[in-house]
Design a protein around this motif. Sequence first.
Motif, PDB file in Angstrom:
ATOM      1  N   TYR A 136      19.316  -3.416  -7.707  1.00 25.27           N
ATOM      2  CA  TYR A 136      18.017  -4.437  -8.156  1.00 25.27           C
ATOM      3  C   TYR A 136      17.018  -3.819  -7.406  1.00 25.27           C
ATOM      4  CZ  TYR A 136      22.255  -7.188  -9.370  1.00 25.27           C
ATOM      5  OH  TYR A 136      23.530  -7.670 -10.056  1.00 25.27           O
ATOM      6  N   CYS A 137      15.993  -3.838  -8.044  1.00 23.64           N
ATOM      7  CA  CYS A 137      14.557  -4.146  -7.500  1.00 23.64           C
ATOM      8  C   CYS A 137      14.019  -5.667  -7.360  1.00 23.64           C
ATOM      9  CB  CYS A 137      13.498  -3.280  -8.213  1.00 23.64           C
ATOM     10  SG  CYS A 137      12.874  -3.630  -9.666  1.00 23.64           S
ATOM     11  N   ALA A 138      12.916  -5.700  -6.182  1.00 26.70           N
ATOM     12  CA  ALA A 138      12.724  -7.147  -6.017  1.00 26.70           C
ATOM     13  C   ALA A 138      11.326  -7.077  -5.677  1.00 26.70           C
ATOM     14  CB  ALA A 138      13.525  -7.708  -5.091  1.00 26.70           C
ATOM     15  N   ALA A 139      10.455  -8.182  -5.845  1.00 30.84           N
ATOM     16  CA  ALA A 139       9.285  -7.949  -5.584  1.00 30.84           C
ATOM     17  C   ALA A 139       8.929  -9.339  -4.492  1.00 30.84           C
ATOM     18  CB  ALA A 139       8.212  -8.349  -6.432  1.00 30.84           C
ATOM     19  N   ASP A 140       8.176  -9.292  -3.450  1.00 28.99           N
ATOM     20  CA  ASP A 140       7.954 -10.385  -2.544  1.00 28.99           C
ATOM     21  C   ASP A 140       6.300 -10.411  -2.051  1.00 28.99           C
ATOM     22  OD1 ASP A 140       8.645 -10.516   0.935  1.00 28.99           O
ATOM     23  OD2 ASP A 140       7.903 -11.824  -0.313  1.00 28.99           O
ATOM     24  N   ARG A 141       5.607 -11.379  -2.102  1.00 31.60           N
ATOM     25  CA  ARG A 141       4.171 -11.761  -2.042  1.00 31.60           C
ATOM     26  C   ARG A 141       3.999 -11.511  -0.651  1.00 31.60           C
ATOM     27  NH1 ARG A 141       4.011 -17.214  -5.233  1.00 31.60           N
ATOM     28  NH2 ARG A 141       5.655 -17.630  -4.353  1.00 31.60           N
ATOM     29  N   GLU A 142       4.697 -11.514   0.338  1.00 27.65           N
ATOM     30  CA  GLU A 142       4.499 -11.469   1.780  1.00 27.65           C
ATOM     31  C   GLU A 142       3.910  -9.958   2.044  1.00 27.65           C
ATOM     32  OE1 GLU A 142       4.428 -13.933   3.714  1.00 27.65           O
ATOM     33  OE2 GLU A 142       4.878 -15.644   2.385  1.00 27.65           O
ATOM     34  N   VAL A 143       3.121  -9.884   3.017  1.00 31.77           N
ATOM     35  CA  VAL A 143       2.678  -8.703   3.206  1.00 31.77           C
ATOM     36  C   VAL A 143       3.755  -7.853   4.279  1.00 31.77           C
ATOM     37  CG1 VAL A 143       0.893  -7.441   4.712  1.00 31.77           C
ATOM     38  CG2 VAL A 143       0.214  -9.333   3.308  1.00 31.77           C
ATOM     39  N   VAL A 144       4.599  -8.697   5.044  1.00 31.82           N
ATOM     40  CA  VAL A 144       5.087  -7.910   5.936  1.00 31.82           C
ATOM     41  C   VAL A 144       6.456  -7.729   5.158  1.00 31.82           C
ATOM     42  CG1 VAL A 144       6.467  -8.452   8.056  1.00 31.82           C
ATOM     43  CG2 VAL A 144       4.369  -9.337   8.012  1.00 31.82           C
ATOM     44  N   ILE A 145       7.174  -6.383   5.558  1.00 36.57           N
ATOM     45  CA  ILE A 145       8.383  -6.163   4.728  1.00 36.57           C
ATOM     46  C   ILE A 145       9.487  -6.829   5.245  1.00 36.57           C
ATOM     47  CG2 ILE A 145      10.206  -4.308   4.857  1.00 36.57           C
ATOM     48  CD1 ILE A 145       7.930  -2.161   4.573  1.00 36.57           C
ATOM     49  N   THR A 146      10.299  -7.460   4.355  1.00 38.83           N
ATOM     50  CA  THR A 146      11.591  -8.250   4.897  1.00 38.83           C
ATOM     51  C   THR A 146      12.791  -7.507   4.328  1.00 38.83           C
ATOM     52  OG1 THR A 146      12.658 -10.441   4.861  1.00 38.83           O
ATOM     53  CG2 THR A 146      11.221  -9.888   2.870  1.00 38.83           C
ATOM     54  N   THR A 147      14.029  -7.594   4.849  1.00 35.74           N
ATOM     55  CA  THR A 147      15.107  -7.086   4.262  1.00 35.74           C
ATOM     56  C   THR A 147      16.023  -8.200   3.838  1.00 35.74           C
ATOM     57  OG1 THR A 147      16.164  -7.280   6.429  1.00 35.74           O
ATOM     58  CG2 THR A 147      15.080  -5.105   5.953  1.00 35.74           C
ATOM     59  N   THR A 148      15.560  -9.399   3.688  1.00 37.40           N
ATOM     60  CA  THR A 148      16.370 -10.682   3.289  1.00 37.40           C
ATOM     61  C   THR A 148      16.200 -10.965   2.075  1.00 37.40           C
ATOM     62  OG1 THR A 148      16.035 -11.749   5.419  1.00 37.40           O
ATOM     63  CG2 THR A 148      16.817 -12.876   3.963  1.00 37.40           C
ATOM     64  N   SER A 168       0.703  -1.294   0.272  1.00 40.32           N
ATOM     65  CA  SER A 168      -0.040  -0.002  -0.003  1.00 40.32           C
ATOM     66  C   SER A 168       0.841   1.261  -0.039  1.00 40.32           C
ATOM     67  CB  SER A 168      -1.017   0.091   1.356  1.00 40.32           C
ATOM     68  OG  SER A 168      -0.023   0.274   2.376  1.00 40.32           O
ATOM     69  N   GLY A 169       2.110   1.025   0.240  1.00 36.45           N
ATOM     70  CA  GLY A 169       2.874   2.068   0.443  1.00 36.45           C
ATOM     71  C   GLY A 169       2.876   2.688   1.939  1.00 36.45           C
ATOM     72  N   GLY A 170       2.165   2.359   2.534  1.00 35.92           N
ATOM     73  CA  GLY A 170       2.056   2.855   3.989  1.00 35.92           C
ATOM     74  C   GLY A 170       3.213   2.411   4.946  1.00 35.92           C
ATOM     75  N   SER A 171       3.968   1.438   4.745  1.00 38.59           N
ATOM     76  CA  SER A 171       5.202   1.251   5.489  1.00 38.59           C
ATOM     77  C   SER A 171       6.247   1.079   4.633  1.00 38.59           C
ATOM     78  CB  SER A 171       4.952  -0.180   6.133  1.00 38.59           C
ATOM     79  OG  SER A 171       3.789  -0.198   6.994  1.00 38.59           O
ATOM     80  N   THR A 172       7.511   1.594   5.287  1.00 39.19           N
ATOM     81  CA  THR A 172       8.763   1.563   4.490  1.00 39.19           C
ATOM     82  C   THR A 172       9.884   0.988   5.256  1.00 39.19           C
ATOM     83  OG1 THR A 172       9.085   3.983   4.876  1.00 39.19           O
ATOM     84  CG2 THR A 172       8.401   3.326   2.864  1.00 39.19           C
ATOM     85  N   ASP A 173      10.732   0.600   4.969  1.00 36.90           N
ATOM     86  CA  ASP A 173      11.979   0.462   5.656  1.00 36.90           C
ATOM     87  C   ASP A 173      13.339   0.660   4.851  1.00 36.90           C
ATOM     88  OD1 ASP A 173      13.231  -2.637   7.654  1.00 36.90           O
ATOM     89  OD2 ASP A 173      13.594  -0.522   7.898  1.00 36.90           O
ATOM     90  N   TYR A 174      14.520   1.170   5.713  1.00 39.99           N
ATOM     91  CA  TYR A 174      15.932   1.454   5.013  1.00 39.99           C
ATOM     92  C   TYR A 174      16.993   0.865   5.973  1.00 39.99           C
ATOM     93  CZ  TYR A 174      12.819   5.214   2.585  1.00 39.99           C
ATOM     94  OH  TYR A 174      11.837   5.772   2.235  1.00 39.99           O
ATOM     95  N   ALA A 175      17.850   0.899   4.880  1.00 35.60           N
ATOM     96  CA  ALA A 175      19.154   0.384   5.572  1.00 35.60           C
ATOM     97  C   ALA A 175      19.757   1.604   6.245  1.00 35.60           C
ATOM     98  CB  ALA A 175      20.034  -0.348   4.602  1.00 35.60           C
ATOM     99  N   ASP A 176      20.374   1.507   7.632  1.00 30.71           N
ATOM    100  CA  ASP A 176      21.055   2.629   8.319  1.00 30.71           C
ATOM    101  C   ASP A 176      21.736   3.361   7.603  1.00 30.71           C
ATOM    102  OD1 ASP A 176      21.246   0.686  11.370  1.00 30.71           O
ATOM    103  OD2 ASP A 176      19.549   1.668  10.470  1.00 30.71           O
ATOM    104  N   SER A 177      22.523   2.891   6.409  1.00 28.50           N
ATOM    105  CA  SER A 177      23.493   3.529   5.648  1.00 28.50           C
ATOM    106  C   SER A 177      22.872   4.513   4.497  1.00 28.50           C
ATOM    107  CB  SER A 177      24.208   2.413   4.825  1.00 28.50           C
ATOM    108  OG  SER A 177      23.506   1.781   3.978  1.00 28.50           O
ATOM    109  N   VAL A 178      21.497   4.531   4.534  1.00 31.61           N
ATOM    110  CA  VAL A 178      20.890   5.282   3.524  1.00 31.61           C
ATOM    111  C   VAL A 178      19.936   5.956   4.182  1.00 31.61           C
ATOM    112  CG1 VAL A 178      21.472   3.586   1.533  1.00 31.61           C
ATOM    113  CG2 VAL A 178      19.158   3.688   2.497  1.00 31.61           C
TER     114      VAL A 178
END
Length: 124
Positions: free
Chosen positions: A95-107, A54-64
Amino acid sequence: QVQLAESGGGLVQAGGSLRLSCAASGRTFRFYTMGWFRQAPGKEREFVAAISWSGGSTDYADSVKGRFTISRDNAKKTVYLQMNSLKPEDTAVYYCAADREVVITTTPYEYEYWGQGTQVTVSS
């Protein structure tokens, strides 16, 4: 099935900005968590940023954090990465990537679909 194509990479001086785009195909794009990763020569692929379906949640690496912003336009089936205040250490293939899971993952291995990548080079 989702196909991804990145664009917007290039050569920029330190302190400059670039905007990466990732165009997706597939009817279910809007249901996917989207992520950006990068890989520098001789290094492992690392997480950069991710955004929920939905765009409602985001996550970032500390370096960026504070320099990069991820966003998406589900109507255009596109996800963006605005990169400001670029540093030489940001040089990598992105690279961009797509994940079918609802919860954001960094892996990385949890993402099912990947683009071919776009080169970003930041000169000092």
